[in-house]
Design a protein around this motif. Structure first.
Motif, PDB file in Angstrom:
ATOM      1  N   VAL A   1       1.076  -1.245   0.044  1.00 24.87           N
ATOM      2  CA  VAL A   1       0.194   0.182  -0.276  1.00 24.87           C
ATOM      3  C   VAL A   1       0.558   1.192   0.246  1.00 24.87           C
ATOM      4  O   VAL A   1       1.631   1.680   1.264  1.00 24.87           O
ATOM      5  N   THR A   2       0.623   2.056  -0.950  1.00 25.19           N
ATOM      6  CA  THR A   2       1.313   3.186  -0.900  1.00 25.19           C
ATOM      7  C   THR A   2       0.338   4.851  -0.690  1.00 25.19           C
ATOM      8  O   THR A   2      -0.418   4.650  -1.392  1.00 25.19           O
ATOM      9  N   ILE A   3       0.858   5.295   0.441  1.00 21.18           N
ATOM     10  CA  ILE A   3       0.315   5.921   0.637  1.00 21.18           C
ATOM     11  C   ILE A   3       0.489   7.933   0.189  1.00 21.18           C
ATOM     12  O   ILE A   3       1.955   7.956   0.570  1.00 21.18           O
ATOM     13  N   ARG A   4      -0.141   8.795  -0.071  1.00 21.50           N
ATOM     14  CA  ARG A   4       0.897  10.194   0.037  1.00 21.50           C
ATOM     15  C   ARG A   4      -0.557  11.116  -0.062  1.00 21.50           C
ATOM     16  O   ARG A   4      -1.381  10.837  -0.362  1.00 21.50           O
ATOM     17  N   GLU A   5      -0.069  13.067   0.031  1.00 16.88           N
ATOM     18  CA  GLU A   5      -1.125  13.180   0.294  1.00 16.88           C
ATOM     19  C   GLU A   5      -1.203  14.153  -0.931  1.00 16.88           C
ATOM     20  O   GLU A   5      -0.923  13.719  -2.106  1.00 16.88           O
ATOM     21  N   SER A   6      -2.201  14.407  -1.571  1.00 17.37           N
ATOM     22  CA  SER A   6      -2.681  14.249  -3.159  1.00 17.37           C
ATOM     23  C   SER A   6      -2.582  15.815  -3.155  1.00 17.37           C
ATOM     24  O   SER A   6      -2.726  16.775  -2.682  1.00 17.37           O
ATOM     25  N   ARG A   7      -1.525  15.921  -4.554  1.00 19.84           N
ATOM     26  CA  ARG A   7      -1.287  17.471  -4.921  1.00 19.84           C
ATOM     27  C   ARG A   7      -2.197  18.091  -5.833  1.00 19.84           C
ATOM     28  O   ARG A   7      -1.991  19.028  -6.192  1.00 19.84           O
ATOM     29  N   ASP A   8      -3.441  17.035  -6.104  1.00 21.21           N
ATOM     30  CA  ASP A   8      -4.311  17.583  -6.982  1.00 21.21           C
ATOM     31  C   ASP A   8      -5.599  17.995  -6.529  1.00 21.21           C
ATOM     32  O   ASP A   8      -6.731  18.964  -6.871  1.00 21.21           O
ATOM     33  N   ARG A   9      -6.193  17.636  -5.076  1.00 21.86           N
ATOM     34  CA  ARG A   9      -7.452  17.389  -4.702  1.00 21.86           C
ATOM     35  C   ARG A   9      -7.525  18.864  -3.877  1.00 21.86           C
ATOM     36  O   ARG A   9      -6.764  18.005  -3.244  1.00 21.86           O
ATOM     37  N   MET A  10      -8.563  18.950  -3.538  1.00 19.67           N
ATOM     38  CA  MET A  10      -8.294  19.649  -2.126  1.00 19.67           C
ATOM     39  C   MET A  10      -9.936  20.231  -1.755  1.00 19.67           C
ATOM     40  O   MET A  10     -11.003  20.600  -3.206  1.00 19.67           O
ATOM     41  N   VAL A  11     -11.136  19.901  -1.275  1.00 19.02           N
ATOM     42  CA  VAL A  11     -12.061  19.988  -0.449  1.00 19.02           C
ATOM     43  C   VAL A  11     -11.991  21.863  -0.014  1.00 19.02           C
ATOM     44  O   VAL A  11     -11.083  21.826   1.076  1.00 19.02           O
ATOM     45  N   THR A  12     -12.953  22.491   0.486  1.00 21.22           N
ATOM     46  CA  THR A  12     -13.641  23.372   1.170  1.00 21.22           C
ATOM     47  C   THR A  12     -14.300  23.689   1.838  1.00 21.22           C
ATOM     48  O   THR A  12     -15.546  22.981   1.396  1.00 21.22           O
ATOM     49  N   LEU A  13     -14.525  23.380   3.103  1.00 28.28           N
ATOM     50  CA  LEU A  13     -15.280  22.990   4.091  1.00 28.28           C
ATOM     51  C   LEU A  13     -15.611  24.304   5.234  1.00 28.28           C
ATOM     52  O   LEU A  13     -14.837  24.917   5.045  1.00 28.28           O
ATOM     53  N   LEU A  14     -16.960  24.430   5.087  1.00 26.50           N
ATOM     54  CA  LEU A  14     -16.848  25.994   5.703  1.00 26.50           C
ATOM     55  C   LEU A  14     -17.786  25.659   7.483  1.00 26.50           C
ATOM     56  O   LEU A  14     -18.620  24.803   7.575  1.00 26.50           O
ATOM     57  N   PHE A  15     -17.075  26.215   7.861  1.00 28.65           N
ATOM     58  CA  PHE A  15     -17.629  26.165   9.522  1.00 28.65           C
ATOM     59  C   PHE A  15     -18.624  27.664  10.159  1.00 28.65           C
ATOM     60  O   PHE A  15     -17.606  28.746  10.136  1.00 28.65           O
ATOM     61  N   ASP A  16     -18.966  27.238  10.794  1.00 27.78           N
ATOM     62  CA  ASP A  16     -19.336  28.960  11.775  1.00 27.78           C
ATOM     63  C   ASP A  16     -18.137  29.196  12.811  1.00 27.78           C
ATOM     64  O   ASP A  16     -17.521  28.457  12.955  1.00 27.78           O
ATOM     65  N   PRO A  17     -18.011  30.769  12.119  1.00 24.79           N
ATOM     66  CA  PRO A  17     -16.886  31.435  13.350  1.00 24.79           C
ATOM     67  C   PRO A  17     -16.633  31.223  14.589  1.00 24.79           C
ATOM     68  O   PRO A  17     -15.531  31.080  15.044  1.00 24.79           O
ATOM     69  N   GLU A  18     -17.843  30.159  15.494  1.00 22.33           N
ATOM     70  CA  GLU A  18     -17.423  30.668  17.009  1.00 22.33           C
ATOM     71  C   GLU A  18     -17.228  29.371  16.846  1.00 22.33           C
ATOM     72  O   GLU A  18     -17.163  28.844  17.847  1.00 22.33           O
ATOM     73  N   HIS A  19     -16.590  28.684  15.773  1.00 21.50           N
ATOM     74  CA  HIS A  19     -16.578  26.752  16.626  1.00 21.50           C
ATOM     75  C   HIS A  19     -15.341  25.764  14.710  1.00 21.50           C
ATOM     76  O   HIS A  19     -16.332  25.389  14.082  1.00 21.50           O
ATOM     77  N   ASN A  20     -14.977  26.796  14.595  1.00 14.14           N
ATOM     78  CA  ASN A  20     -13.889  26.084  13.072  1.00 14.14           C
ATOM     79  C   ASN A  20     -13.463  24.921  13.917  1.00 14.14           C
ATOM     80  O   ASN A  20     -13.242  24.826  14.429  1.00 14.14           O
ATOM     81  N   LEU A  21     -13.183  24.719  12.670  1.00 14.27           N
ATOM     82  CA  LEU A  21     -12.410  23.034  12.478  1.00 14.27           C
ATOM     83  C   LEU A  21     -11.308  23.200  13.356  1.00 14.27           C
ATOM     84  O   LEU A  21     -10.899  22.329  13.778  1.00 14.27           O
ATOM     85  N   GLU A  22     -10.477  24.712  12.847  1.00 11.07           N
ATOM     86  CA  GLU A  22      -9.280  24.743  14.064  1.00 11.07           C
ATOM     87  C   GLU A  22      -9.136  24.223  15.127  1.00 11.07           C
ATOM     88  O   GLU A  22      -8.349  24.391  16.019  1.00 11.07           O
ATOM     89  N   GLU A  23     -10.547  25.518  15.639  1.00 12.47           N
ATOM     90  CA  GLU A  23     -10.230  25.694  17.280  1.00 12.47           C
ATOM     91  C   GLU A  23     -11.129  24.601  18.186  1.00 12.47           C
ATOM     92  O   GLU A  23     -10.506  23.993  18.802  1.00 12.47           O
ATOM     93  N   ARG A  24     -11.885  23.183  17.256  1.00 12.44           N
ATOM     94  CA  ARG A  24     -12.159  22.409  17.054  1.00 12.44           C
ATOM     95  C   ARG A  24     -11.128  21.433  18.002  1.00 12.44           C
ATOM     96  O   ARG A  24     -10.759  21.201  18.870  1.00 12.44           O
ATOM     97  N   ILE A  25     -10.326  21.276  16.940  1.00 14.89           N
ATOM     98  CA  ILE A  25      -8.859  20.086  17.072  1.00 14.89           C
ATOM     99  C   ILE A  25      -8.005  20.821  18.360  1.00 14.89           C
ATOM    100  O   ILE A  25      -7.849  20.278  19.074  1.00 14.89           O
ATOM    101  N   LEU A  26      -7.938  22.084  17.962  1.00 22.35           N
ATOM    102  CA  LEU A  26      -6.856  22.695  19.069  1.00 22.35           C
ATOM    103  C   LEU A  26      -7.948  22.139  20.495  1.00 22.35           C
ATOM    104  O   LEU A  26      -7.267  21.972  21.654  1.00 22.35           O
ATOM    105  N   SER A  27      -9.116  22.242  20.605  1.00 18.68           N
ATOM    106  CA  SER A  27      -9.924  22.114  21.703  1.00 18.68           C
ATOM    107  C   SER A  27      -9.680  20.489  22.085  1.00 18.68           C
ATOM    108  O   SER A  27      -9.403  20.386  23.252  1.00 18.68           O
ATOM    109  N   GLU A  28      -9.471  20.032  21.405  1.00 20.36           N
ATOM    110  CA  GLU A  28      -9.951  18.241  21.352  1.00 20.36           C
ATOM    111  C   GLU A  28      -8.551  17.175  22.077  1.00 20.36           C
ATOM    112  O   GLU A  28      -8.492  17.041  22.765  1.00 20.36           O
ATOM    113  N   GLN A  29      -6.913  18.604  22.196  1.00 17.74           N
ATOM    114  CA  GLN A  29      -5.485  18.643  22.992  1.00 17.74           C
ATOM    115  C   GLN A  29      -6.219  19.032  24.340  1.00 17.74           C
ATOM    116  O   GLN A  29      -5.375  18.190  25.383  1.00 17.74           O
ATOM    117  N   PHE A  30      -7.191  19.837  24.512  1.00 20.16           N
ATOM    118  CA  PHE A  30      -7.332  19.738  26.093  1.00 20.16           C
ATOM    119  C   PHE A  30      -8.460  19.370  26.815  1.00 20.16           C
ATOM    120  O   PHE A  30      -8.916  19.255  27.712  1.00 20.16           O
TER     121      PHE A  30
END
Length: 256
Positions: free
Chosen positions: A225-254
């Motif tokens: 099995v060979t795995i690499r990050e895609s160079r061609d495909r990218m998707v955009t998810l939209l999040f409410d500002p008060e609870h965006n994905l970056e904040e959720r990932i940070l919060s999970e560490q605490f």
């Protein structure tokens, strides 16, 4: 995106999601995904992953609302003010992993994974797996129940349950995490640059068969099995500002 966006509503088959779908279509109209400005996914994280796999190639942003069991990739469900929420949403850009798996039969299968690619033993026998990074062998023989590569967005899911690290969004890293490792006993995985090519070679695949799963797409009896990050495909998810994905990932560490 136009001032009044055309929305394609997509829903999981649960009664709650189907009822919400009918109400939202009555209010905002219905558009096919390829004709819409934004996709609105109604369900849980599993349905969001299905939506990304089916429609990610369109390049349309996806705004999800939670109507399922797990909703880490979703916003809270509130039908009122949807147009205003979408207009104010913050984007999170995700690159999936590209997986190429070769089976014992000689067949090759390609797939994408927005969360993780995981190898798992198929029988009571532990898997024996060699790990190469960018063509260089780093682990001669990992004896384990399995091993995975996870994206930052997926690092809080199966990867974290297997004691892997949580990766910040935008860190340009991926997680290499063993699942119940027996030898080397003290190896707990690694954080790699996102452009690293990871290759797993299954040792003794006939006695110790291994399957691989890219998100929900499983291939059994793999030998490499060979795995690499895609160079061609990218998707955009939209999040409410008060609870965006970056904040959720940070919060999970605490979370204790």
């Amino acid at each position: 995106m136009s001032q009044t966006p055309r929305i394609a509503f997509l829903a999981s088959p649960t009664p709650e999601a189907q009822e919400a779908l009918a109400d939202l279509v009555r209010e905002h109209g219905a558009h096919e995904p390829d004709q819409a400005d934004v996709l609105c996914a109604l369900g849980g994280d599993g349905f969001m992953l299905q939506t990304l796999h089916r429609h990610g190639g369109l390049g349309k942003p996806v705004y999800g609302m939670k109507l399922g069991t797990v909703g880490f990739l979703m916003n809270q469900f509130r039908p009122e003010g949807l147009l205003e929420r979408i207009a104010a949403a913050e984007p999170a850009k995700l690159r999936p992993l590209e997986m190429l798996a070769q089976a014992e039969s000689g067949a090759s299968t390609a797939s994408l994974a927005y969360n993780e690619v995981s190898l798992l033993r198929q029988t009571r026998q532990a898997a024996h797996i060699r790990i190469d990074l960018n063509g260089q062998t780093r682990v001669d023989e990992l004896i384990c129940d399995g091993v995975m590569v996870a994206t930052p967005a997926g690092s809080t899911a199966y990867n974290f349950s297997a004691h892997g690290p949580i990766l910040p969004l935008g860190s340009n890293t991926i997680a290499l995490t063993p699942i119940a490792p027996f030898r080397p006993r003290r190896w707990r995985g690694a954080i790699l640059k996102a452009d690293t090519e990871v290759r797993f070679r299954v040792l003794d695949p006939y006695k110790r068969p291994v399957s691989v799963t890219a998100d929900s797409h499983e291939i059994r009896d793999v030998v490499e099995v060979t795995i690499r990050e895609s160079r061609d495909r990218m998707v955009t998810l939209l999040f409410d500002p008060e609870h965006n994905l970056e904040e959720r990932i940070l919060s999970e560490q605490f979370v204790v």
